[in-house]
Design a protein around this motif. Structure first.
Motif, short mmCIF file in Angstrom:
data_model
loop_
_atom_site.label_atom_id
_atom_site.label_comp_id
_atom_site.label_asym_id
_atom_site.label_seq_id
_atom_site.Cartn_x
_atom_site.Cartn_y
_atom_site.Cartn_z
N VAL B 167 0.84 -1.20 0.00
CA VAL B 167 0.00 0.00 0.00
C VAL B 167 0.88 1.25 0.00
CG1 VAL B 167 -1.72 1.29 1.34
CG2 VAL B 167 -1.91 -1.19 1.13
N THR B 168 1.99 1.21 0.77
CA THR B 168 2.87 2.39 0.83
C THR B 168 3.59 2.60 -0.51
OG1 THR B 168 3.23 1.82 3.14
CG2 THR B 168 4.64 3.52 2.24
N LEU B 169 4.01 1.50 -1.14
CA LEU B 169 4.61 1.63 -2.48
C LEU B 169 3.60 2.27 -3.44
CD1 LEU B 169 6.46 -1.80 -2.92
CD2 LEU B 169 7.54 0.44 -2.97
N ALA B 170 2.34 1.79 -3.33
CA ALA B 170 1.29 2.34 -4.20
C ALA B 170 1.07 3.83 -3.90
CB ALA B 170 0.00 1.56 -4.00
N LEU B 171 1.14 4.19 -2.61
CA LEU B 171 0.98 5.61 -2.24
C LEU B 171 2.13 6.44 -2.83
CD1 LEU B 171 -0.17 5.45 1.49
CD2 LEU B 171 -1.48 6.30 -0.45
N GLY B 172 3.34 5.84 -2.82
CA GLY B 172 4.49 6.53 -3.40
C GLY B 172 4.24 6.89 -4.86
N VAL B 173 3.69 5.93 -5.62
CA VAL B 173 3.38 6.18 -7.03
C VAL B 173 2.21 7.16 -7.15
CG1 VAL B 173 2.68 5.12 -9.21
CG2 VAL B 173 4.25 3.91 -7.71
N LEU B 174 1.20 6.97 -6.28
CA LEU B 174 0.02 7.85 -6.32
C LEU B 174 0.42 9.32 -6.12
CD1 LEU B 174 -3.07 8.41 -6.18
CD2 LEU B 174 -2.97 7.86 -3.77
N PHE B 175 1.32 9.57 -5.16
CA PHE B 175 1.73 10.95 -4.89
C PHE B 175 2.74 11.46 -5.92
CE2 PHE B 175 0.48 9.90 -0.38
CZ PHE B 175 -0.64 10.71 -0.39
N TRP B 176 3.41 10.53 -6.59
CA TRP B 176 4.36 10.93 -7.63
C TRP B 176 3.59 11.39 -8.89
CZ3 TRP B 176 4.59 7.82 -12.19
CH2 TRP B 176 5.51 8.24 -13.12
N ILE B 177 2.44 10.80 -9.14
CA ILE B 177 1.72 11.07 -10.39
C ILE B 177 1.32 12.55 -10.54
CG2 ILE B 177 -0.49 10.60 -11.58
CD1 ILE B 177 0.12 7.62 -11.13
N PRO B 178 0.83 13.23 -9.48
CA PRO B 178 0.53 14.67 -9.65
C PRO B 178 1.76 15.50 -10.02
CG PRO B 178 -0.49 13.86 -7.66
CD PRO B 178 0.39 12.75 -8.17
N THR B 179 2.93 15.09 -9.49
CA THR B 179 4.16 15.81 -9.85
C THR B 179 4.30 15.80 -11.37
OG1 THR B 179 5.13 14.89 -7.86
CG2 THR B 179 6.65 15.87 -9.42
N HIS B 180 3.87 14.72 -11.96
CA HIS B 180 3.99 14.52 -13.39
C HIS B 180 2.82 15.19 -14.14
CE1 HIS B 180 6.18 12.09 -16.29
NE2 HIS B 180 5.05 11.94 -16.91
N THR B 181 1.60 14.82 -13.74
CA THR B 181 0.44 15.28 -14.52
C THR B 181 0.14 16.77 -14.32
OG1 THR B 181 -0.97 14.49 -12.73
CG2 THR B 181 -0.74 13.05 -14.62
N LEU B 182 0.31 17.27 -13.09
CA LEU B 182 0.01 18.69 -12.86
C LEU B 182 1.02 19.59 -13.57
CD1 LEU B 182 -1.21 18.86 -9.14
CD2 LEU B 182 -2.53 18.60 -11.23
N THR B 183 2.28 19.14 -13.60
CA THR B 183 3.28 19.90 -14.35
C THR B 183 2.88 19.94 -15.82
OG1 THR B 183 4.93 19.02 -12.83
CG2 THR B 183 5.76 20.11 -14.78
N PHE B 184 2.40 18.82 -16.29
CA PHE B 184 1.93 18.70 -17.67
C PHE B 184 0.74 19.64 -17.92
CE2 PHE B 184 1.26 15.60 -21.25
CZ PHE B 184 2.59 15.56 -21.61
N SER B 185 -0.18 19.68 -16.95
CA SER B 185 -1.39 20.50 -17.15
C SER B 185 -1.07 22.00 -17.13
CB SER B 185 -2.45 20.17 -16.10
OG SER B 185 -2.01 20.53 -14.82
N MET B 186 0.07 22.36 -16.50
CA MET B 186 0.48 23.78 -16.56
C MET B 186 1.15 24.07 -17.90
SD MET B 186 1.74 25.01 -12.83
CE MET B 186 2.92 23.73 -12.48
N LYS B 187 1.98 23.11 -18.33
CA LYS B 187 2.71 23.31 -19.58
C LYS B 187 1.75 23.41 -20.77
CE LYS B 187 6.63 21.55 -22.20
NZ LYS B 187 7.48 20.42 -22.51
N PHE B 188 0.71 22.58 -20.75
CA PHE B 188 -0.24 22.56 -21.87
C PHE B 188 -1.59 23.15 -21.45
CE2 PHE B 188 2.81 19.15 -22.75
CZ PHE B 188 3.27 19.56 -23.99
#
Lengths: 201, 287
Positions: B167-188
């Motif tokens: 579950v913690t590994l999954a949380l690590g990925v879950l919290f990493w995803i906004p770093t990726h997608t939100l940066t993307f949503s600002m760029k585009f």
């Protein structure tokens, strides 16, 4: 300035060597040297990754001066802690105060040449420690000859620092383009010398 | 033979090879983190095959569903679904075949593993894409949960159950995803505006989005660190993970207090390298 494929490869190997040193190369040391070397090679690793991502133009950023001070300072703290037991506390104090002064003189407007003088003194002492300590200890038989490679790495980082510092002051020793061309190679040779030197000491 | 090669070239962009590869790497790392007999070739092949098909299946189905908005966005209008190079019918068929085969293979390997893989696909296609994506910017949380499923699935396959490390590994990925997608949503930003897709920047503004990225990065680093500690990762590798996390936090700090397009881009790239490196460390640790 865009990175060539060769530059990327050199930076990638540098990053991998720094990662090796953080994870394996400093095992078995006492706590403070491990912390100091982890900071030094960690900064090298993250800096290498950022150069890989953003290109060499990132070297124009004013924060590079502060970041590039961390590497020689923490390396020299680790070396002094391991080899010059009687200088541990004074050197640690010098490093903390020196680094804090660099940050302060770079963060607030300070008249005159004080920021440059502070930078030169702190960088100079840390650089000479990394350069001379391993060579003296190797030549006097207190460490194996391979340890001189750490000194060579220290000399190279000093050279890189000098080239960048003079470039930033507007009196470049080499042109910006030449410096940027040799920088990834210099970084790799320096890191290799450090990693080999620590392994062979 | 030529037509098969042509179809492959047409369909490959639908799979998003890089993204699928990264999620597959998280699945393999999750499996290896269980310290089960990792050289079980049949199991590794089954895990890789089932995850690859399920992840690509859901990606293809998303593209099929989103083809109308993809056509309005400059970044995505060259995709085969929006450019018209692939017909909606064949894309739907491909997505369904991959999804059914992937989930079916996963269930055949292990029922609980299959359930987690199915949950990932369901959250991504039905909850995120079909239901929430066009309604609320918070839909990305469900997209994130689905992105966290491969690593949990891998761990479940290796362990046979769900534990706190998974579950913690999954949380690590879950919290990493906004770093990726939100940066993307600002760029585009303009692209998403043109398509009418609500994003964090368009709903709450850029400053709040940057703060969210920073908080999310801190949480991702904490979760990955806790999971690595739980796995029993050697001190040397923990140090290295700490260094990589420090780089992520430094960029998160920079994006909050010294925002610029350059910092956005570097955080976006660094976050991917961070996650890949963290997964490699988990794998090397076990080998």
């Amino acid at each position: 300035m865009k990175l060539s494929g060769q530059d990327r490869m050199l930076l990638l190997i540098t990053v991998l060597l720094a990662a090796y040193q953080v994870s394996v190369g400093i095992d078995g040391l006492s706590t403070l040297p491990i912390i100091a070397y982890t900071i030094a090679f960690g900064v090298l690793l993250v800096a290498g990754l950022l150069l890989f991502i953003l290109g060499l133009d990132v070297l124009d950023s004013p924060i590079v001066v502060v970041i590039s001070t961390i590497i020689p300072l923490s390396l020299s703290i680790g070396l002094v802690w391991e080899y010059l037991a009687s200088y541990r506390t004074p050197y640690l104090l010098f490093s903390i105060i020196g680094f804090a002064t660099i940050i302060l003189t770079r963060s607030f407007p300070v008249p005159g040449k004080l920021p440059v003088v502070v930078l030169a003194v702190v960088h100079g002492i840390a650089g000479m420690t990394i350069f001379l300590l391993p060579i003296i200890f190797a030549l006097t038989g207190q460490a194996r000859m391979g340890f001189t490679l750490v000194g060579i790495g220290g000399g190279l980082i000093g050279l890189g620092g000098l080239l960048l510092s003079f470039l930033k002051t507007g009196k470049p020793i080499l042109s910006r383009e030449t410096i940027f061309n040799i920088f990834p190679g210099l970084l790799l040779v320096m890191t290799t010398a450090y990693v080999a030197g620590f392994a062979l000491r | 033979m030529k037509s098969i090669a042509a179809k492959f070239r047409l369909y490959w962009p639908l799979v998003k090879g890089l993204q699928t590869g990264l999620l597959l790497a998280t699945g393999l790392a999750g499996y290896m983190s269980a310290r089960c007999p990792v050289f079980n070739l049949g199991m590794i092949l089954g895990l890789s095959g089932s995850l690859f098909m399920s992840i690509s299946g859901s990606t293809v189905l998303n593209m099929w569903w989103d083809r109308d908005i993809d056509a309005k966005m400059r970044r995505t209008q060259k995709r085969p679904t929006s450019s018209g190079n692939a017909t909606p019918k064949e894309v739907l068929r491909l997505g369904l075949i991959l999804s059914v085969l992937g989930v079916g293979w996963a269930v055949a390997l292990d029922a609980l593993y299959g359930l987690v893989v199915f949950a990932g696909l369901f959250f991504d296609v039905v909850i995120y894409s079909m239901w929430l994506k066009r309604r609320t910017c918070w839909g990305i949380v469900w997209g994130g949960i689905s992105g966290a499923m491969p690593i949990l699935a891998g761990r479940v396959l290796g362990l046979g159950s769900i534990d706190w490390i998974g579950v913690t590994l999954a949380l690590g990925v879950l919290f990493w995803i906004p770093t990726h997608t939100l940066t993307f949503s600002m760029k585009f930003f303009d692209d998403y505006q043109a398509a009418g897709v609500p994003t964090f920047p368009s709903t709450y503004g850029f400053a709040f989005t940057r703060t969210t990225i920073a908080v999310s990065s801190v949480l991702a680093a904490l979760a990955m660190g806790a999971a690595a500690f739980g796995i029993g990762m050697a001190w040397g590798f923990l140090r290295l993970l700490g260094v990589l996390s420090a780089g992520l936090l430094m960029l998160a700090f920079a994006i909050t207090f010294r925002p610029s397009d350059r910092i956005n881009f570097s955080l976006f790239k660094y976050a991917s390298i961070y996650m890949l490196a963290a997964m490699i460390l988990v794998v090397i640790e076990v080998l």
